[in-house]
Motif scaffolding. Sequence first.
Motif, PDB file in Angstrom:
ATOM      1  N   PHE A  63      30.944  55.024  82.591  1.00  0.00           N
ATOM      2  CA  PHE A  63      30.661  55.841  82.428  1.00  0.00           C
ATOM      3  C   PHE A  63      31.823  56.519  83.294  1.00  0.00           C
ATOM      4  CE2 PHE A  63      27.748  56.016  85.737  1.00  0.00           C
ATOM      5  CZ  PHE A  63      27.393  56.663  86.059  1.00  0.00           C
ATOM      6  N   GLY A  64      32.016  57.467  81.942  1.00  0.00           N
ATOM      7  CA  GLY A  64      32.644  59.413  83.322  1.00  0.00           C
ATOM      8  C   GLY A  64      32.139  60.258  82.423  1.00  0.00           C
ATOM      9  N   ASP A  65      32.353  61.113  83.103  1.00  0.00           N
ATOM     10  CA  ASP A  65      32.105  62.713  83.133  1.00  0.00           C
ATOM     11  C   ASP A  65      32.373  63.518  81.860  1.00  0.00           C
ATOM     12  OD1 ASP A  65      33.583  63.181  85.838  1.00  0.00           O
ATOM     13  OD2 ASP A  65      35.359  63.474  85.795  1.00  0.00           O
ATOM     14  N   ALA A  66      32.421  62.771  81.220  1.00  0.00           N
ATOM     15  CA  ALA A  66      32.231  62.837  79.840  1.00  0.00           C
ATOM     16  C   ALA A  66      30.590  62.391  79.048  1.00  0.00           C
ATOM     17  CB  ALA A  66      33.449  62.735  78.383  1.00  0.00           C
ATOM     18  N   GLU A  67      30.336  61.228  79.688  1.00  0.00           N
ATOM     19  CA  GLU A  67      29.215  61.162  79.181  1.00  0.00           C
ATOM     20  C   GLU A  67      28.016  62.199  79.813  1.00  0.00           C
ATOM     21  OE1 GLU A  67      31.412  57.835  78.566  1.00  0.00           O
ATOM     22  OE2 GLU A  67      31.674  59.170  79.756  1.00  0.00           O
ATOM     23  N   LEU A  68      28.331  62.825  80.640  1.00  0.00           N
ATOM     24  CA  LEU A  68      27.337  63.159  82.012  1.00  0.00           C
ATOM     25  C   LEU A  68      27.692  64.622  81.869  1.00  0.00           C
ATOM     26  CD1 LEU A  68      27.988  62.567  85.895  1.00  0.00           C
ATOM     27  CD2 LEU A  68      26.587  61.153  83.587  1.00  0.00           C
ATOM     28  N   ARG A  69      28.117  65.344  80.106  1.00  0.00           N
ATOM     29  CA  ARG A  69      28.359  66.310  80.100  1.00  0.00           C
ATOM     30  C   ARG A  69      27.699  66.112  78.223  1.00  0.00           C
ATOM     31  NH1 ARG A  69      30.430  66.350  84.221  1.00  0.00           N
ATOM     32  NH2 ARG A  69      31.668  67.845  85.508  1.00  0.00           N
TER      33      ARG A  69
END
Length: 175
Positions: A55-61
Motif C-alpha cells: 500500500f501507499g499514501d493513496a490507500e490511506l486517503r
Amino acid sequence: MTKLNPLMVAPPLVFAAFALMFYFGLGKDDSHPSARQGGPAPALFLSPVGPEPTFGDAELREPGVKLVNVWASWCTPCRAEHPILVMLAEEGLPIYGINRDTDVDKALDFLEELGNPYTALGMDQGARTAIEWGATGVPETFIIDSEGIVVLRFAGPITQRVLESTVRPAIEAAK
C-alpha cells in the motif's frame, strides 16, 4: 552530647529522596501526544512483503476509517495483540501493516502461523517510514480517518482494555 556523623545520615536521606521521587513519578503521566496526531498521515517508504499486496499514501486517503499497525515477527507484544487485529479485520476494519523485520520470510512465517489481518502491508527495512511516522518501537497503532488524518497514535500492544477504552472510541471519532 554526641555529634551526628554526616556519613551516617547521608545514605538514609539520599535513599528517602530517591524513594519520594520514585513514588511521585509513578503517578505522573509521561505520555506525550504524537506530533502526527491531528495531522496528515506521513509518507510511506515501504517495500513488498513477498507476494502480499502493498500500500501507499493513496490507500490511506481513501474513504473510511483504517488502522495502521507497526509490527515485527520478533516482537512478543505484537504476537499478544495479533488476535485483536484479526478480530478487527473480521469486523471489516481495513488494517494496513508496516513490518519492521529485516527478513521477509520471518514476517511471512509470523502471518502464516497467526493469520493475516492486513488488507495490505509493506516492509520498512530502513526505518524511514517509522521515523516519518514517529514510531518509536513496536507495536504501534494509528487510526486514520477518511481524509488521511491521524486521529490516534497508540504505542504498545492493543489489549482488550485498550481496545475498548482507546481504540474503539478513536475509530468512532474518525467516522
